[in-house]
Scaffold this active site. Structure first.
Site, PDB file in Angstrom:
ATOM      1  CG  ASP A   1      -5.634  -2.860   1.639  1.00 45.81           C
ATOM      2  OD1 ASP A   1      -6.679  -3.028   0.678  1.00 45.81           O
ATOM      3  OD2 ASP A   1      -4.749  -2.139   1.491  1.00 45.81           O
TER       4      ASP A   1
HETATM    5  N1  URA Z   1      -6.223   2.248   1.507  1.00 48.26           N
HETATM    6  C1  URA Z   1      -5.441   1.441   1.735  1.00 48.26           C
HETATM    7  O1  URA Z   1      -4.496   1.711   1.134  1.00 48.26           O
HETATM    8  N2  URA Z   1      -5.944   0.508   2.235  1.00 48.26           N
HETATM    9  C2  URA Z   1      -7.030   0.282   2.819  1.00 48.26           C
HETATM   10  O2  URA Z   1      -7.324  -0.649   3.387  1.00 48.26           O
HETATM   11  C3  URA Z   1      -7.814   1.382   2.834  1.00 48.26           C
HETATM   12  C4  URA Z   1      -7.455   2.504   1.976  1.00 48.26           C
END
Ligand code: URA
Length: 235
Positions: A106
Site C-alpha cells: 500500500d
Molecule cells: N497488507 C496490507 O494491508 N498492506 C500492505 O501494504 C501489505 C500487506
C-alpha cells in the site's frame, strides 16, 4: 531462438528501435564482424553485435530489491503518488517499462519490494499456490492480546472473503508491535487481519519475502540488484 537485429539492439542498449535503424542504415553495426544494414535480419542471440566497434553485452533479466518509502505506490500509474519505479528512473535505470514489482505494498506501507522483468520469477513470489512467506512488522493502535495472537495464528475471517486466512506466524514484540508472517497477499491483507481481531494497523513495514531480507545497509528509498543466491530463492 533467432531474433530480429533491430529488436536485439534495442533490447540490449539504450537505443529505441528507430535509433537502432538509423545506426544500422549508417553502416555502424556489425554482426560477427560483417557490416549489416538490414534491420530485419534474424540473428542468433549469441551473435557478436557491435555498434561503432563496441560489442553490445546482453542485458539479462534484472532482479532488484528496493526499500519503499511511504507515499509511493507499486503500480505504474497513479494520480496521487509516484511509482517506486520512478526511483529507478531517477537513478538512470533503463528499460523501466519492462520492469514490474513482485506483489504490491500500500502507499502508506514501507519496506521490501522486489522488482524484476522476469514474469515467472515474480509469479513464484505472488502466486497463492507457491506459499511464499512474507514477514511484516506491524504497529497497532490497541494493545495486542493473547486472544488476538491466537486468532491470527489460526486464521481469521476477512470481510467479503470466503473461508479463513491461512495460519500465520506471530511474534509479539511488545504491547503495540508484532511480527506477522503470512503466505497470502490479499488486498490490504494485514490491515484487514488486524481489523478482524478488533485492532487496527498504525504502521506497516515489510521486512522479508521468502528467504530474502531487506538489506540493513539500504536507506529508505535506496535499492540494489539482488545477489545470485537471492535470485535463486524464487527460481
Ligand atoms: N497488507 C496490507 O494491508 N498492506 C500492505 O501494504 C501489505 C500487506
Amino acid at each position: 531462438m533467432p531474433i530480429r537485429l533491430d529488436k536485439f539492439i534495442c533490447e540490449n542498449t539504450e537505443l529505441t528501435r528507430k535509433q537502432a535503424k538509423v545506426r544500422l542504415h549508417r553502416g555502424e553495426v556489425t554482426v560477427d564482424g560483417e557490416v549489416v544494414k538490414n534491420s530485419a535480419l534474424k540473428i542468433a542471440e549469441t551473435a557478436d553485435v557491435c555498434i561503432d566497434g563496441e560489442s553490445i553485452s546482453l542485458i539479462g533479466a534484472r532482479y532488484i530489491m528496493l526499500y519503499k518509502p511511504a507515499e509511493f505506490i507499486c503500480s505504474n500509474i497513479d494520480e496521487v503518488y509516484p511509482s517506486v519505479l520512478n526511483i529507478l528512473i531517477d537513478d538512470g535505470v533503463s528499460k523501466i517499462d519492462k520492469l514490474h514489482t513482485a506483489g504490491r505494498l500500500d502507499a502508506d506501507t514501507t519496506g521490501l519490494v522486489l522488482i524484476t522483468d522476469d514474469g515467472q520469477w515474480s509469479h513464484n513470489i505472488t502466486s497463492p499456490n507457491k506459499d511464499c512467506q512474507k514477514r511484516y512488522r506491524v504497529e497497532t493502535e490497541k494493545v495486542i492480546t493473547d486472544s488476538m495472537i491466537e486468532q491470527l495464528e489460526q486464521g481469521v475471517q476477512l470481510h467479503n472473503e470466503d473461508g479463513l486466512t491461512k495460519p500465520a506466524t506471530v511474534e509479539k514484540i511488545d504491547d503495540y508491535e508484532l511480527l506477522l508472517t503470512i503466505s497470502e497477499g490479499k488486498y490490504h491483507q494485514v490491515k484487514r487481519m488486524l481489523a478482524a481481531v478488533g485492532n487496527r494497523v498504525e504502521s506497516l513495514h515489510r521486512e522479508q519475502i521468502g528467504q530474502v531480507e531487506l538489506d540493513q545497509d539500504l536507506e529508505i528509498g535506496e535499492w540494489r540488484y539482488l545477489t545470485d543466491d537471492e535470485i535463486a530463492c524464487f527460481k
